[in-house]
Design a protein around this motif. Structure first.
Motif, PDB file in Angstrom:
ATOM      1  N   VAL A  57      -8.256  -0.285  -0.914  1.00  0.00           N
ATOM      2  CA  VAL A  57      -7.280  -0.397  -1.992  1.00  0.00           C
ATOM      3  C   VAL A  57      -6.089  -1.155  -1.414  1.00  0.00           C
ATOM      4  O   VAL A  57      -5.666  -0.870  -0.301  1.00  0.00           O
ATOM      5  CB  VAL A  57      -6.834   1.009  -2.474  1.00  0.00           C
ATOM      6  CG1 VAL A  57      -5.786   0.910  -3.554  1.00  0.00           C
ATOM      7  CG2 VAL A  57      -8.034   1.801  -2.968  1.00  0.00           C
ATOM      8  N   PRO A  58      -5.562  -2.108  -2.140  1.00  0.00           N
ATOM      9  CA  PRO A  58      -4.424  -2.850  -1.620  1.00  0.00           C
ATOM     10  C   PRO A  58      -3.280  -1.913  -1.240  1.00  0.00           C
ATOM     11  O   PRO A  58      -2.989  -0.954  -1.936  1.00  0.00           O
ATOM     12  CB  PRO A  58      -4.013  -3.764  -2.774  1.00  0.00           C
ATOM     13  CG  PRO A  58      -5.242  -3.882  -3.595  1.00  0.00           C
ATOM     14  CD  PRO A  58      -5.981  -2.599  -3.450  1.00  0.00           C
ATOM     15  N   SER A  62      -4.454  -0.600   4.079  1.00  0.00           N
ATOM     16  CA  SER A  62      -5.781  -0.893   3.554  1.00  0.00           C
ATOM     17  C   SER A  62      -6.679  -1.571   4.577  1.00  0.00           C
ATOM     18  O   SER A  62      -7.901  -1.466   4.492  1.00  0.00           O
ATOM     19  CB  SER A  62      -5.682  -1.755   2.297  1.00  0.00           C
ATOM     20  OG  SER A  62      -5.089  -2.987   2.607  1.00  0.00           O
ATOM     21  N   TRP A  63      -6.118  -2.236   5.569  1.00  0.00           N
ATOM     22  CA  TRP A  63      -6.926  -2.897   6.596  1.00  0.00           C
ATOM     23  C   TRP A  63      -7.767  -1.876   7.363  1.00  0.00           C
ATOM     24  O   TRP A  63      -8.847  -2.194   7.824  1.00  0.00           O
ATOM     25  CB  TRP A  63      -6.038  -3.680   7.553  1.00  0.00           C
ATOM     26  CG  TRP A  63      -5.107  -2.785   8.331  1.00  0.00           C
ATOM     27  CD1 TRP A  63      -3.835  -2.437   8.000  1.00  0.00           C
ATOM     28  CD2 TRP A  63      -5.389  -2.099   9.533  1.00  0.00           C
ATOM     29  NE1 TRP A  63      -3.302  -1.575   8.916  1.00  0.00           N
ATOM     30  CE2 TRP A  63      -4.239  -1.348   9.883  1.00  0.00           C
ATOM     31  CE3 TRP A  63      -6.501  -2.026  10.363  1.00  0.00           C
ATOM     32  CZ2 TRP A  63      -4.178  -0.549  11.019  1.00  0.00           C
ATOM     33  CZ3 TRP A  63      -6.424  -1.230  11.502  1.00  0.00           C
ATOM     34  CH2 TRP A  63      -5.274  -0.509  11.810  1.00  0.00           C
TER      35      TRP A  63
END
Length: 70
Positions: A57-58, A62-63
Motif C-alpha cells: 500500500v502506498p 510500503s517498500w
C-alpha cells in the motif's frame, strides 16, 4: 573456493575456517550417503511470515512489504 574479502587473516585463522567448512561438507555428504532426509528451512524463514500477507500500500514503509510474494 574461499576468498578473503576483508581483513588479513593469519594462516592459522584461515586454516581454522577451512577446517570448519570441510567438516560441515563432510557431515552433509555422510548424511546424504546414509539416506537422511535433507533439511528444509523452518517456518521462521517463510516469506509469508515476513510480509504477513499484506499487499503493498502506498506509504512511507510500503517498500518493506513490496518484495515478498504473499
Amino acid at each position: 573456493m574461499i576468498k578473503v574479502v576483508r581483513g588479513n587473516p593469519t594462516p592459522e585463522e584461515l586454516a581454522a575456517a577451512l577446517a570448519v567448512v570441510r567438516a560441515r561438507a563432510a557431515a552433509t555428504a555422510a548424511a546424504e550417503a546414509a539416506g537422511a532426509p535433507s533439511r528444509t528451512p523452518g517456518a521462521w524463514s517463510a516469506p509469508v511470515r515476513v510480509a504477513r500477507g499484506l499487499p503493498p500500500v502506498p506509504g512511507p514503509r510500503s517498500w518493506s512489504r513490496s518484495y515478498w510474494p504473499a
